[in-house]
Design a protein around this motif. Structure first.
Motif, PDB file in Angstrom:
ATOM      1  N   ARG A   6       0.857  -1.194   0.000  1.00 39.90           N
ATOM      2  CA  ARG A   6       0.000   0.000   0.000  1.00 39.90           C
ATOM      3  C   ARG A   6       0.888   1.237   0.000  1.00 39.90           C
ATOM      4  O   ARG A   6       1.848   1.303   0.763  1.00 39.90           O
ATOM      5  CB  ARG A   6      -0.884   0.042   1.248  1.00 39.90           C
ATOM      6  N   PRO A   7       0.607   2.250  -0.832  1.00 38.80           N
ATOM      7  CA  PRO A   7       1.410   3.471  -0.818  1.00 38.80           C
ATOM      8  C   PRO A   7       1.346   4.137   0.564  1.00 38.80           C
ATOM      9  O   PRO A   7       0.278   4.270   1.156  1.00 38.80           O
ATOM     10  CB  PRO A   7       0.752   4.357  -1.877  1.00 38.80           C
ATOM     11  N   VAL A   8       2.507   4.528   1.067  1.00 38.61           N
ATOM     12  CA  VAL A   8       2.606   5.156   2.382  1.00 38.61           C
ATOM     13  C   VAL A   8       2.634   6.669   2.222  1.00 38.61           C
ATOM     14  O   VAL A   8       3.415   7.210   1.429  1.00 38.61           O
ATOM     15  CB  VAL A   8       3.870   4.674   3.121  1.00 38.61           C
ATOM     16  N   VAL A   9       1.795   7.329   2.992  1.00 39.78           N
ATOM     17  CA  VAL A   9       1.729   8.789   3.033  1.00 39.78           C
ATOM     18  C   VAL A   9       2.325   9.230   4.361  1.00 39.78           C
ATOM     19  O   VAL A   9       2.073   8.620   5.399  1.00 39.78           O
ATOM     20  CB  VAL A   9       0.264   9.285   2.929  1.00 39.78           C
ATOM     21  N   GLY A  33      -3.111   7.820  -0.245  1.00 41.40           N
ATOM     22  CA  GLY A  33      -2.381   6.554  -0.272  1.00 41.40           C
ATOM     23  C   GLY A  33      -3.099   5.492   0.516  1.00 41.40           C
ATOM     24  O   GLY A  33      -4.272   5.632   0.854  1.00 41.40           O
ATOM     25  N   GLY A  34      -2.357   4.449   0.854  1.00 41.18           N
ATOM     26  CA  GLY A  34      -2.956   3.316   1.543  1.00 41.18           C
ATOM     27  C   GLY A  34      -2.744   3.297   3.035  1.00 41.18           C
ATOM     28  O   GLY A  34      -3.422   2.565   3.747  1.00 41.18           O
ATOM     29  N   ALA A  35      -1.772   4.075   3.517  1.00 38.01           N
ATOM     30  CA  ALA A  35      -1.493   4.132   4.955  1.00 38.01           C
ATOM     31  C   ALA A  35      -0.928   5.506   5.273  1.00 38.01           C
ATOM     32  O   ALA A  35      -0.134   6.049   4.505  1.00 38.01           O
ATOM     33  CB  ALA A  35      -0.482   3.056   5.351  1.00 38.01           C
ATOM     34  N   LEU A  36      -1.346   6.073   6.395  1.00 41.13           N
ATOM     35  CA  LEU A  36      -0.882   7.398   6.814  1.00 41.13           C
ATOM     36  C   LEU A  36      -0.015   7.286   8.058  1.00 41.13           C
ATOM     37  O   LEU A  36      -0.468   6.790   9.091  1.00 41.13           O
ATOM     38  CB  LEU A  36      -2.061   8.330   7.102  1.00 41.13           C
ATOM     39  N   VAL A  37       1.228   7.751   7.945  1.00 36.81           N
ATOM     40  CA  VAL A  37       2.165   7.832   9.061  1.00 36.81           C
ATOM     41  C   VAL A  37       2.299   9.301   9.429  1.00 36.81           C
ATOM     42  O   VAL A  37       2.589  10.136   8.568  1.00 36.81           O
ATOM     43  CB  VAL A  37       3.548   7.251   8.688  1.00 36.81           C
ATOM     44  N   VAL A  38       2.092   9.610  10.710  1.00 34.16           N
ATOM     45  CA  VAL A  38       2.197  10.989  11.197  1.00 34.16           C
ATOM     46  C   VAL A  38       3.431  11.112  12.077  1.00 34.16           C
ATOM     47  O   VAL A  38       3.554  10.411  13.082  1.00 34.16           O
ATOM     48  CB  VAL A  38       0.937  11.397  11.998  1.00 34.16           C
ATOM     49  N   GLY A  39       4.340  11.992  11.690  1.00 32.02           N
ATOM     50  CA  GLY A  39       5.476  12.344  12.527  1.00 32.02           C
ATOM     51  C   GLY A  39       5.023  13.408  13.507  1.00 32.02           C
ATOM     52  O   GLY A  39       4.502  14.450  13.098  1.00 32.02           O
ATOM     53  N   LEU A  40       5.181  13.146  14.789  1.00 30.89           N
ATOM     54  CA  LEU A  40       4.696  14.050  15.826  1.00 30.89           C
ATOM     55  C   LEU A  40       5.876  14.636  16.599  1.00 30.89           C
ATOM     56  O   LEU A  40       6.696  13.898  17.148  1.00 30.89           O
ATOM     57  CB  LEU A  40       3.774  13.290  16.786  1.00 30.89           C
ATOM     58  N   ASN A  41       5.949  15.968  16.640  1.00 26.99           N
ATOM     59  CA  ASN A  41       7.001  16.631  17.403  1.00 26.99           C
ATOM     60  C   ASN A  41       6.908  16.267  18.877  1.00 26.99           C
ATOM     61  O   ASN A  41       5.817  16.290  19.456  1.00 26.99           O
ATOM     62  CB  ASN A  41       6.886  18.151  17.288  1.00 26.99           C
ATOM     63  N   ALA A  73      -0.249   5.164  11.826  1.00 24.71           N
ATOM     64  CA  ALA A  73       0.882   5.120  12.753  1.00 24.71           C
ATOM     65  C   ALA A  73       1.266   6.542  13.144  1.00 24.71           C
ATOM     66  O   ALA A  73       1.156   7.471  12.338  1.00 24.71           O
ATOM     67  CB  ALA A  73       2.084   4.426  12.122  1.00 24.71           C
ATOM     68  N   VAL A  74       1.716   6.683  14.394  1.00 19.08           N
ATOM     69  CA  VAL A  74       2.221   7.959  14.909  1.00 19.08           C
ATOM     70  C   VAL A  74       3.627   7.684  15.420  1.00 19.08           C
ATOM     71  O   VAL A  74       3.831   6.748  16.201  1.00 19.08           O
ATOM     72  CB  VAL A  74       1.338   8.518  16.046  1.00 19.08           C
ATOM     73  N   ALA A  88      13.829   7.472   6.991  1.00 21.44           N
ATOM     74  CA  ALA A  88      13.614   6.133   7.549  1.00 21.44           C
ATOM     75  C   ALA A  88      12.302   5.521   7.049  1.00 21.44           C
ATOM     76  O   ALA A  88      12.251   4.331   6.716  1.00 21.44           O
ATOM     77  CB  ALA A  88      13.620   6.193   9.074  1.00 21.44           C
ATOM     78  N   VAL A  89      11.247   6.319   6.977  1.00 20.10           N
ATOM     79  CA  VAL A  89       9.929   5.833   6.545  1.00 20.10           C
ATOM     80  C   VAL A  89       9.897   5.598   5.029  1.00 20.10           C
ATOM     81  O   VAL A  89       9.238   4.678   4.554  1.00 20.10           O
ATOM     82  CB  VAL A  89       8.813   6.814   6.985  1.00 20.10           C
ATOM     83  N   ARG A  90      10.602   6.434   4.272  1.00 18.60           N
ATOM     84  CA  ARG A  90      10.627   6.365   2.807  1.00 18.60           C
ATOM     85  C   ARG A  90       9.209   6.388   2.220  1.00 18.60           C
ATOM     86  O   ARG A  90       8.796   5.464   1.503  1.00 18.60           O
ATOM     87  CB  ARG A  90      11.382   5.132   2.322  1.00 18.60           C
ATOM     88  N   PRO A  91       8.458   7.450   2.509  1.00 23.11           N
ATOM     89  CA  PRO A  91       7.067   7.479   2.041  1.00 23.11           C
ATOM     90  C   PRO A  91       6.962   7.609   0.524  1.00 23.11           C
ATOM     91  O   PRO A  91       7.855   8.142  -0.137  1.00 23.11           O
ATOM     92  CB  PRO A  91       6.502   8.727   2.721  1.00 23.11           C
ATOM     93  N   ASP A  92       5.850   7.124   0.020  1.00 26.08           N
ATOM     94  CA  ASP A  92       5.527   7.299  -1.394  1.00 26.08           C
ATOM     95  C   ASP A  92       4.984   8.694  -1.641  1.00 26.08           C
ATOM     96  O   ASP A  92       5.122   9.237  -2.741  1.00 26.08           O
ATOM     97  CB  ASP A  92       4.481   6.259  -1.820  1.00 26.08           C
TER      98      ASP A  92
END
Length: 140
Positions: A6-9, A33-41, A73-74, A88-92
């Protein structure tokens, strides 16, 4: 048969007081995309960016974000920018609000050089944590 990934956002932010603007932005990002990763400060990085903040600690902010159905994911990051996390995540797809220019989005070169997309999504006018905080301080 091989299963297609799944494309990662990926997006990032402080998300101090979750409001309609955040929810709309994150939902739009997830649809890219297919999955959302949130980078949180982390708390320390928010304090460096915004004196007097955060209003909620990083564990509370992370749990609130993770409870949203469209957030997969957070990940906390304490560096000045999310560049290392993006690598590290290498998002699409790397996404921010349309208050950013593509060339001003941290990590845009990395994502583009690796065949990904860098996009902006429209923000809901009138919603910001700073505006909410100011309204509370005025007693409105």
């Amino acid at each position: 048969m091989a299963r297609r990934r799944r494309p990662v956002v990926f997006t990032n932010g402080c998300f101090d007081l979750l409001h309609l603007g955040h929810v709309d932005y994150l939902e739009q990002a997830r649809h890219l995309g297919g999955a959302l990763v949130v980078g949180l400060n982390t708390d320390a990085s928010v304090s460096r960016l915004k004196p007097g903040r955060p209003l909620q600690d990083e564990q509370a902010r992370a749990r609130i974000l993770a409870s949203l159905a469209f957030v997969d994911a957070v990940v906390l990051f304490g560096e000045p920018t999310p560049r290392a996390l993006i690598e590290a995540v290498r998002p699409d797809v790397l996404v921010k609000g349309n208050d950013y220019a593509i060339d001003g989005i941290v990590g845009h070169e990395f994502v583009l050089n690796n065949g990904g997309q860098v996009l902006t999504v429209p923000l809901v006018p009138g919603y910001s944590t700073s505006r909410i905080v100011e309204k509370i301080r005025r007693g409105a």
